[in-house]
Design an enzyme around this catalytic site. Sequence first.
Site, PDB file in Angstrom:
ATOM      1  N   ASP A   1      17.451  53.811  31.400  1.00 17.03           N
ATOM      2  CA  ASP A   1      17.130  52.462  30.907  1.00 17.03           C
ATOM      3  C   ASP A   1      15.706  52.462  30.369  1.00 17.03           C
ATOM      4  OD1 ASP A   1      17.729  49.809  30.368  1.00 17.03           O
ATOM      5  OD2 ASP A   1      16.986  49.095  32.292  1.00 17.03           O
TER       6      ASP A   1
ATOM      7  N   ASN B   1      10.059  49.285  30.879  1.00 16.83           N
ATOM      8  CA  ASN B   1      10.018  50.276  31.952  1.00 16.83           C
ATOM      9  C   ASN B   1       9.011  51.384  31.681  1.00 16.83           C
ATOM     10  OD1 ASN B   1      11.853  49.091  33.690  1.00 16.83           O
ATOM     11  ND2 ASN B   1      13.625  50.057  32.728  1.00 16.83           N
TER      12      ASN B   1
ATOM     13  N   ASP C   1      11.050  52.300  37.455  1.00 18.09           N
ATOM     14  CA  ASP C   1      12.413  51.796  37.573  1.00 18.09           C
ATOM     15  C   ASP C   1      13.469  52.786  37.094  1.00 18.09           C
ATOM     16  OD1 ASP C   1      14.540  50.235  38.135  1.00 18.09           O
ATOM     17  OD2 ASP C   1      14.172  48.727  36.586  1.00 18.09           O
TER      18      ASP C   1
END
Length: 315
Positions: free
Chosen positions: A202, A207, A219
């Site tokens: 992701d 992030n 994350d």
Amino acid sequence: MTDETPYARLTPDLVLDAVNACGLWPDGRLLALNSYENRVWQVGVEDDAPVIAKFYRPGRWSDAAILEEHAFAQELADAEIPVVAPSVYTGRTLLHYDGYRYALSPRSGGRAPSLESADQLEWLGRLIARMHSVGARASFVYRGRIDRETLIETPMHAVLHSHLLPASQIDRYRGAVERVDHAVAARFDAIGPVRTLRLHGDCHPGNVLWTDAGPHFVDLDDARMGPAVQDLWMLAHDQRAMDALLEGYGSMRDFDHAELALIPALRAMRQVHYAGWIAARWQDPAFPAAFPFAAEPRWWEQHITDLHEQAEELE
């Protein structure tokens, strides 16, 4: 506590008590951080730096899958790749308190990267390549893959079983998703087998945090097996940005340029998954407050139109 309202008992006092159970002394300062899938707090600690307490959504990942994420983060950190890995308390990174699973990690601040800067994009490309070199050493066993079942089929069923989708749009929605699914399958078939590895999963600008020392990743909650391009395309808003990312990436690790043709498929899969994620989590009180548009028929009409446009691009 139910599956629909998994955080009903997660009060500030419980958060403080969980941190205290690790031998730390919270000073009462709590800051809820932006997170919907899990619940994440910055917790002040007496005579020490604050820590980040992440409480995992019950039922989403198994303990084995969470520990696999933690081990990957530590493996990256050991390779001197700037990631935030969970801290160890009494020999464990995955902690339990009053029915919740959680992890503590150091607070790590920063700002969003400048995706207009070729220098920053090349830097990110180099770091992602290094992360992928570590990711290619082994495979995830418990964390799944980036595939059509996870990102198309499961979210589609979540939407169809939700009251959010207007009854008048059910057939149109099903038809749009099936069209996307067929187009995605055809694109993957046309590209042929691609090398998969452990990914961040992701890797969007939220992030990645930038400091004066450079970028670091946070994350890894969506870490999965998949093609390398998955960790690149969300950072590239145009061809110039992708060229800069690949310039940096290629200086550290070979990249299969055939994977670039997968970007429209990965984008379409993410779009299907996004709507399904909201539908699946709608009973969590945080979701109607954060995504009120999903209760409006016009949003679903636009979503269906967008899916057809994604399918047309792939076709």
